[in-house]
Design an enzyme around this catalytic site. Sequence first.
Site, PDB file in Angstrom:
ATOM      1  N   HIS A 237      55.386  13.941 -42.458  1.00  0.00           N
ATOM      2  CA  HIS A 237      54.778  15.150 -41.903  1.00  0.00           C
ATOM      3  C   HIS A 237      55.539  16.376 -42.399  1.00  0.00           C
ATOM      4  CE1 HIS A 237      53.583  18.212 -38.980  1.00  0.00           C
ATOM      5  NE2 HIS A 237      52.571  17.443 -38.654  1.00  0.00           N
ATOM      6  N   CYS A 275      49.206  18.186 -43.176  1.00  0.00           N
ATOM      7  CA  CYS A 275      49.002  18.988 -41.963  1.00  0.00           C
ATOM      8  C   CYS A 275      48.722  20.439 -42.348  1.00  0.00           C
ATOM      9  CB  CYS A 275      50.228  18.907 -41.055  1.00  0.00           C
ATOM     10  SG  CYS A 275      50.066  19.912 -39.555  1.00  0.00           S
ATOM     11  N   HIS A 302      46.284  15.987 -40.518  1.00  0.00           N
ATOM     12  CA  HIS A 302      46.205  16.786 -39.303  1.00  0.00           C
ATOM     13  C   HIS A 302      45.479  18.070 -39.666  1.00  0.00           C
ATOM     14  CE1 HIS A 302      50.170  15.005 -37.417  1.00  0.00           C
ATOM     15  NE2 HIS A 302      49.206  14.104 -37.564  1.00  0.00           N
ATOM     16  N   ASP A 349      44.330  18.468 -34.825  1.00  0.00           N
ATOM     17  CA  ASP A 349      45.712  18.666 -34.397  1.00  0.00           C
ATOM     18  C   ASP A 349      45.789  19.863 -33.463  1.00  0.00           C
ATOM     19  OD1 ASP A 349      48.408  18.177 -34.288  1.00  0.00           O
ATOM     20  OD2 ASP A 349      48.879  19.244 -36.131  1.00  0.00           O
ATOM     21  N   HIS A 350      46.341  19.624 -32.305  1.00  0.00           N
ATOM     22  CA  HIS A 350      46.495  20.656 -31.283  1.00  0.00           C
ATOM     23  C   HIS A 350      45.121  21.222 -30.897  1.00  0.00           C
ATOM     24  CE1 HIS A 350      50.912  21.403 -32.724  1.00  0.00           C
ATOM     25  NE2 HIS A 350      50.647  20.133 -32.490  1.00  0.00           N
ATOM     26  N   TYR A 366      48.080  19.552 -26.633  1.00  0.00           N
ATOM     27  CA  TYR A 366      47.328  18.295 -26.571  1.00  0.00           C
ATOM     28  C   TYR A 366      46.464  18.154 -25.322  1.00  0.00           C
ATOM     29  CZ  TYR A 366      49.763  16.824 -30.716  1.00  0.00           C
ATOM     30  OH  TYR A 366      50.228  16.751 -32.006  1.00  0.00           O
TER      31      TYR A 366
END
Length: 389
Positions: A237, A275, A302, A349-350, A366
Amino acid sequence: MKYKKLEQTWRWYGPNDPVSLQDVKQAGATGVVSALHHIAHGEVWPLADIQERKNIIEAAGLTWSVVESVPVHEAIKTRSEGVDRLLDNYRITLKNLSACGIKTVCYNFMPVLDWTRTQLDLEMKDGSKALYFNWIDLAIFDIHILKREEASHDYPDSVLARAEAKYSTLSEAALTALRINVLMGIPNEKEIELETLRNSINTYKSLGAEGLKENLKFFLSAIADVCTEEGIKMTIHPDDPPYPILGLPRIASTLEDFKYIMGAVNQSFNGVCFCTGSLGAGVENNALEIFHAVKSRVYFAHLRNVTKDEDGSFYEADHLGGDVNMYEIMKALSEENSLREEAIPFRPDHGHQMLDDLNKHSNPGYSAIGRLRGLAELRGLELGVTGNY
């Protein structure tokens, strides 16, 4: 030929996650991204515990698609005492995951902090709340709370002046909240003494970015045989945020970093978790350019977005808003996916805390509804760029 969609996944923190597996199904995901957070860093993940988690996920009609994360112990990152035992444990964990049919593993090689934000509830114009990284607040933490030696040398005069002016207005409660927010990026730590953090920073200061790069190469070389034999794909990541903070080096932040990582251990198991949010926070980064450079090794993605200001501070924007051109990213990702035998998994993601989730407790970034919105938008974008309705 029938078009193959990307695999839509969802991060789930396990049975204690306030977002249930039923929620995950209703969001439209088919895969789950999970980890055994109850296992201490560096210890072996027992086969029975892995199988139990897998059974829970499959009983809900879902698939455990990606492990996020099998943490890399700090002693491996610094190549210090106990590293051989920790590497043995990591290899055993990978074998146990493989025995349960789980072959994609996400990890990071960030020193001390897995992620850093200075505010967890920045209010958007629509009343939803987002995660925020602000250089002014980080300087306040670094200089006045952490009291890192020579911290002021790492910030431009414009940031220092604004940090000093703001610091003089902050209450003790506000300073405590800032300390908690920054330290929340330390995994599995409820409380950490600032002196402990200072000691860790000094360790990495001695190691430096080049030493950390060598230790990443050492780690990947140490697990290469197991990954190859078991068919494991490791996905690193990007650093979050993608630049040095608090005197800590970064080695997975830029195009040049990823070229080094791919070349240092040039084997197919050595892959990338792409990401867009982490990479998009880098002022000099072109996320699409980075994707094209590493796309053959992207085994997980992500997808989220950020909006930066003139200082390089950023907040997490809507998935289809912000500075990252998500249309072009999705187009490139879908094109690469069409070449694969197995679909590339991605997750929203998020997400903003919004609607009923504003009154609920959740892991930062999240909450359910904001990610559901993000997944719906990304799913529609994929259909739009591919023309496969």
